[in-house]
Design a protein around this motif. Structure first.
Motif, PDB file in Angstrom:
ATOM      1  N   THR A   9       0.840  -1.201   0.000  1.00 55.27           N
ATOM      2  CA  THR A   9       0.000   0.000   0.000  1.00 55.27           C
ATOM      3  C   THR A   9       0.874   1.249   0.000  1.00 55.27           C
ATOM      4  OG1 THR A   9      -1.734  -1.170   1.218  1.00 55.27           O
ATOM      5  CG2 THR A   9      -1.819   1.242   1.243  1.00 55.27           C
TER       6      THR A   9
ATOM      7  N   ASN B  92      -7.618   0.435  -2.764  1.00 55.77           N
ATOM      8  CA  ASN B  92      -7.798   1.814  -3.242  1.00 55.77           C
ATOM      9  C   ASN B  92      -6.510   2.397  -3.816  1.00 55.77           C
ATOM     10  OD1 ASN B  92     -10.512   1.809  -2.615  1.00 55.77           O
ATOM     11  ND2 ASN B  92     -10.229   2.829  -0.647  1.00 55.77           N
ATOM     12  N   ALA B  93      -5.378   2.076  -3.214  1.00 48.04           N
ATOM     13  CA  ALA B  93      -4.095   2.579  -3.716  1.00 48.04           C
ATOM     14  C   ALA B  93      -3.827   2.048  -5.125  1.00 48.04           C
ATOM     15  CB  ALA B  93      -2.962   2.185  -2.770  1.00 48.04           C
ATOM     16  N   TYR B  94      -4.107   0.782  -5.355  1.00 44.79           N
ATOM     17  CA  TYR B  94      -3.895   0.202  -6.681  1.00 44.79           C
ATOM     18  C   TYR B  94      -4.922   0.718  -7.683  1.00 44.79           C
ATOM     19  CZ  TYR B  94      -0.013  -2.847  -5.632  1.00 44.79           C
ATOM     20  OH  TYR B  94       1.236  -3.313  -5.333  1.00 44.79           O
TER      21      TYR B  94
ATOM     22  N   ARG C 291      -7.556   0.067   1.980  1.00 44.48           N
ATOM     23  CA  ARG C 291      -6.544   1.064   1.581  1.00 44.48           C
ATOM     24  C   ARG C 291      -5.641   0.510   0.485  1.00 44.48           C
ATOM     25  NH1 ARG C 291      -2.728   3.094   5.584  1.00 44.48           N
ATOM     26  NH2 ARG C 291      -1.961   4.231   3.788  1.00 44.48           N
ATOM     27  N   MET C 292      -5.248  -0.755   0.603  1.00 45.49           N
ATOM     28  CA  MET C 292      -4.401  -1.376  -0.412  1.00 45.49           C
ATOM     29  C   MET C 292      -5.129  -1.398  -1.764  1.00 45.49           C
ATOM     30  SD  MET C 292      -2.920  -5.279  -0.563  1.00 45.49           S
ATOM     31  CE  MET C 292      -4.583  -5.944  -0.681  1.00 45.49           C
TER      32      MET C 292
ATOM     33  N   GLU D 160       0.917   4.002  -2.957  1.00 43.57           N
ATOM     34  CA  GLU D 160       0.549   5.388  -2.653  1.00 43.57           C
ATOM     35  C   GLU D 160       1.691   6.350  -2.990  1.00 43.57           C
ATOM     36  OE1 GLU D 160      -0.605   5.031   1.472  1.00 43.57           O
ATOM     37  OE2 GLU D 160      -2.709   4.639   0.947  1.00 43.57           O
TER      38      GLU D 160
ATOM     39  N   SER E 162      -7.048  -1.842   6.338  1.00 43.93           N
ATOM     40  CA  SER E 162      -5.752  -1.996   5.656  1.00 43.93           C
ATOM     41  C   SER E 162      -5.933  -2.593   4.268  1.00 43.93           C
ATOM     42  CB  SER E 162      -4.812  -2.866   6.491  1.00 43.93           C
ATOM     43  OG  SER E 162      -4.452  -2.214   7.685  1.00 43.93           O
ATOM     44  N   GLN E 163      -6.818  -3.577   4.156  1.00 43.58           N
ATOM     45  CA  GLN E 163      -7.064  -4.200   2.861  1.00 43.58           C
ATOM     46  C   GLN E 163      -7.769  -3.243   1.898  1.00 43.58           C
ATOM     47  OE1 GLN E 163      -8.269  -8.557   3.096  1.00 43.58           O
ATOM     48  NE2 GLN E 163      -8.572  -7.876   5.216  1.00 43.58           N
TER      49      GLN E 163
END
Length: 187
Positions: A74, A119-121, A116-117, A78, A113-114
């Motif tokens: 992540t 969303n970052a991708y 966010r990961m 980001e 956390s998952q």
């Protein structure tokens, strides 16, 4: 797609070549999270069935935990997204590269956390197509590579760590009471 006629053969305009490549990279970034991938599971598929307690377990002492890996990919995605926007960022510090797991390690924090990961991708995937015409081959500030190479690297980085998560997941599942069968451990 517009094709320009020349005396010898039709030639595609360069911006359409970049657009095709941007779409390809955007798809790779999305599939890194969602799949399907030809070589193995996506990050989401690798994480299936793991809860917060599993994610902080360290079944192989020399490896990071699943949660640490999720935070790491992540952070890298980001950071790449910020670089795409022209931010001149140095290489991350160890603390930035491998963020700490949130305390307490709750199910909600694991889910966050998952998300966010993912969303970052997804954000990277969208941004790749947006910068395609304006600077897809532009060299990233303070780096020696261009945006296309960086985006490709983010996809490869996620795939590499999905493989690590699969290894950790197999170990975690095999240690559970009533351990899963061999076919359950495949992914």
């Amino acid at each position: 797609m517009p094709i320009e006629e020349t005396e010898s053969k039709p030639v595609r305009h360069p911006e359409y070549v970049y657009m095709d490549y941007a779409r390809h990279l955007s798809g790779r970034l999305r599939r890194t999270i969602t799949g399907p991938m030809w070589h193995g599971p996506s990050l989401r598929e690798a994480l299936q069935g793991l809860n917060a307690a599993d994610a902080v377990e360290r079944p192989i002492r020399s490896m990071k935990t699943v949660w640490e890996i999720v935070l790491h990919v992540t952070a890298r995605a980001e950071r790449a997204r910020l670089r795409m926007d022209g931010m001149a960022l140095e290489e991350p510090t160890p603390a930035e590269d491998w963020p700490r797991i949130p305390i307490p390690c709750t199910a909600a924090a694991w889910e966050d956390s998952q998300v966010r990961m993912a969303n970052a991708y997804r954000s990277m995937a969208v941004r790749v197509c947006e910068v395609m015409s304006s600077g897809f081959l532009k060299v990233v500030e303070k780096q020696s590579y261009n945006i296309a190479t960086m985006a490709d690297g983010v996809a490869e980085h996620g795939a590499y760590h999905a493989g690590q998560i699969v290894i950790l997941r197999r170990e975690i599942i095999s240690r559970r009471p009533n351990a899963a069968t061999l076919t359950d451990l495949m992914w």
